[in-house]
Design a protein around this motif. Structure first.
Motif, PDB file in Angstrom:
ATOM      1  N   UNK A  77       0.872  -1.169   0.000  1.00  0.00           N
ATOM      2  CA  UNK A  77       0.000   0.000   0.000  1.00  0.00           C
ATOM      3  C   UNK A  77       0.911   1.221   0.000  1.00  0.00           C
ATOM      4  N   UNK A  78       0.917   1.952  -1.119  1.00  0.00           N
ATOM      5  CA  UNK A  78       1.749   3.154  -1.249  1.00  0.00           C
ATOM      6  C   UNK A  78       0.995   4.338  -0.672  1.00  0.00           C
ATOM      7  N   UNK A  79       1.651   5.080   0.221  1.00  0.00           N
ATOM      8  CA  UNK A  79       1.038   6.234   0.869  1.00  0.00           C
ATOM      9  C   UNK A  79       2.005   7.411   0.785  1.00  0.00           C
ATOM     10  N   UNK A  80       1.612   8.448   0.069  1.00  0.00           N
ATOM     11  CA  UNK A  80       2.466   9.622  -0.111  1.00  0.00           C
ATOM     12  C   UNK A  80       1.793  10.810   0.570  1.00  0.00           C
ATOM     13  N   UNK A  81       2.428  11.351   1.631  1.00  0.00           N
ATOM     14  CA  UNK A  81       1.828  12.513   2.299  1.00  0.00           C
ATOM     15  C   UNK A  81       1.704  13.701   1.348  1.00  0.00           C
ATOM     16  N   UNK A  82       0.795  14.627   1.675  1.00  0.00           N
ATOM     17  CA  UNK A  82       0.654  15.858   0.911  1.00  0.00           C
ATOM     18  C   UNK A  82       2.034  16.483   0.727  1.00  0.00           C
ATOM     19  N   UNK A  83       2.256  17.099  -0.424  1.00  0.00           N
ATOM     20  CA  UNK A  83       3.570  17.667  -0.737  1.00  0.00           C
ATOM     21  C   UNK A  83       3.730  19.058  -0.133  1.00  0.00           C
ATOM     22  N   UNK A  84       3.557  19.115   1.182  1.00  0.00           N
ATOM     23  CA  UNK A  84       3.788  20.326   1.972  1.00  0.00           C
ATOM     24  C   UNK A  84       4.508  19.898   3.241  1.00  0.00           C
ATOM     25  N   UNK A  85       5.186  20.833   3.906  1.00  0.00           N
ATOM     26  CA  UNK A  85       5.840  20.496   5.168  1.00  0.00           C
ATOM     27  C   UNK A  85       4.822  19.898   6.131  1.00  0.00           C
ATOM     28  N   UNK A  86       5.201  18.790   6.742  1.00  0.00           N
ATOM     29  CA  UNK A  86       4.357  18.069   7.701  1.00  0.00           C
ATOM     30  C   UNK A  86       3.027  17.618   7.098  1.00  0.00           C
ATOM     31  N   UNK A  87       3.020  17.376   5.773  1.00  0.00           N
ATOM     32  CA  UNK A  87       1.818  16.881   5.107  1.00  0.00           C
ATOM     33  C   UNK A  87       1.442  15.501   5.618  1.00  0.00           C
ATOM     34  N   UNK A  88       0.243  15.060   5.288  1.00  0.00           N
ATOM     35  CA  UNK A  88      -0.211  13.748   5.756  1.00  0.00           C
ATOM     36  C   UNK A  88      -1.107  13.091   4.725  1.00  0.00           C
ATOM     37  N   UNK A  89      -1.289  11.801   4.903  1.00  0.00           N
ATOM     38  CA  UNK A  89      -2.271  11.023   4.162  1.00  0.00           C
ATOM     39  C   UNK A  89      -2.832  10.000   5.137  1.00  0.00           C
ATOM     40  N   UNK A  90      -4.126   9.755   5.024  1.00  0.00           N
ATOM     41  CA  UNK A  90      -4.762   8.795   5.935  1.00  0.00           C
ATOM     42  C   UNK A  90      -5.843   8.024   5.213  1.00  0.00           C
ATOM     43  N   UNK A  91      -6.068   6.824   5.693  1.00  0.00           N
ATOM     44  CA  UNK A  91      -7.137   5.996   5.159  1.00  0.00           C
ATOM     45  C   UNK A  91      -7.905   5.383   6.311  1.00  0.00           C
ATOM     46  N   UNK A  92      -9.216   5.563   6.314  1.00  0.00           N
ATOM     47  CA  UNK A  92     -10.084   5.000   7.344  1.00  0.00           C
ATOM     48  C   UNK A  92     -10.814   3.810   6.732  1.00  0.00           C
ATOM     49  N   UNK A  93     -10.735   2.681   7.388  1.00  0.00           N
ATOM     50  CA  UNK A  93     -11.293   1.440   6.863  1.00  0.00           C
ATOM     51  C   UNK A  93     -12.655   1.147   7.499  1.00  0.00           C
ATOM     52  N   UNK A  94     -13.503   0.376   6.827  1.00  0.00           N
ATOM     53  CA  UNK A  94     -14.840   0.072   7.351  1.00  0.00           C
ATOM     54  C   UNK A  94     -14.779  -0.595   8.725  1.00  0.00           C
TER      55      UNK A  94
END
Length: 132
Positions: A18-35
Motif C-alpha cells: 500500500x503506497x502512501x504519499x503525504x501531501x507535498x507540503x511540510x508536515x503533510x499527511x495522508x490517511x485511510x479509514x477502513x470500514x
C-alpha cells in the motif's frame, strides 16, 4: 494505492504494498479509514513499513511517521506510531489488539511527513489483522 511487486527499501521485491504519499507540503499527511470491523480475541495488526525504491536504486531522503489509530464511538485513538527514515531496511510491526476484542471499530492508517515531504513514498507491506 496498491502496487504489485515493487522494489522496496533494502532491494527486495514485495508481493503487494500500500503506497502512501503525504501531501507535498511540510508536515503533510495522508490517511485511510477502513470500514468497521469487530476485533476477535488474540488478533494482531501486522505489517512491514518503509519506502519504495526510487529509479536510482535508493529510497531517497524519506522521513515519515507511520501511525495506526482506531475510531471508537466517533473518537480517534492511537494504537502505535513509528518514525522511519531511509535506512535500507523495512521495519516489521505487530500490535496486539486484544484490548479491543468484541468492539466494532474503524482502523486508520496514517503517514505524516516528518518535516519536508521530499521523496516520502512510504509503504505498508502486507498490512493485515489476523490471529497469530
Amino acid at each position: 494505492m496498491y502496487r504489485d511487486a515493487p522494489k522496496v527499501e533494502g532491494g527486495s521485491t514485495a508481493s503487494k504494498v500500500l503506497e502512501t504519499v503525504p501531501q507535498l507540503v511540510d508536515n503533510g499527511e495522508i490517511r485511510g479509514l477502513f470500514p468497521a470491523y469487530t476485533v476477535v480475541t488474540g488478533e494482531r495488526f501486522t505489517a512491514s513499513i518503509g519506502f519504495l525504491l526510487q529509479p536510482d536504486g535508493t529510497c531517497g531522503a524519506g522521513n515519515v511517521k507511520f501511525q495506526l489509530n482506531y475510531k471508537d464511538g466517533g473518537v480517534l485513538k492511537p494504537l502505535g506510531e513509528w518514525t522511519e527514515t531511509c535506512d535500507n531496511a523495512l521495519r516489521s510491526i505487530s500490535v496486539d489488539l486484544t484490548a479491543l476484542a468484541g468492539k466494532s471499530i474503524e482502523f486508520e492508517l496514517k503517514v505524516l511527513a516528518n518535516g519536508t515531504s521530499n521523496q516520502d513514498v512510504a509503504i505498508w507491506v502486507a498490512p493485515q489483522i489476523a490471529l497469530p
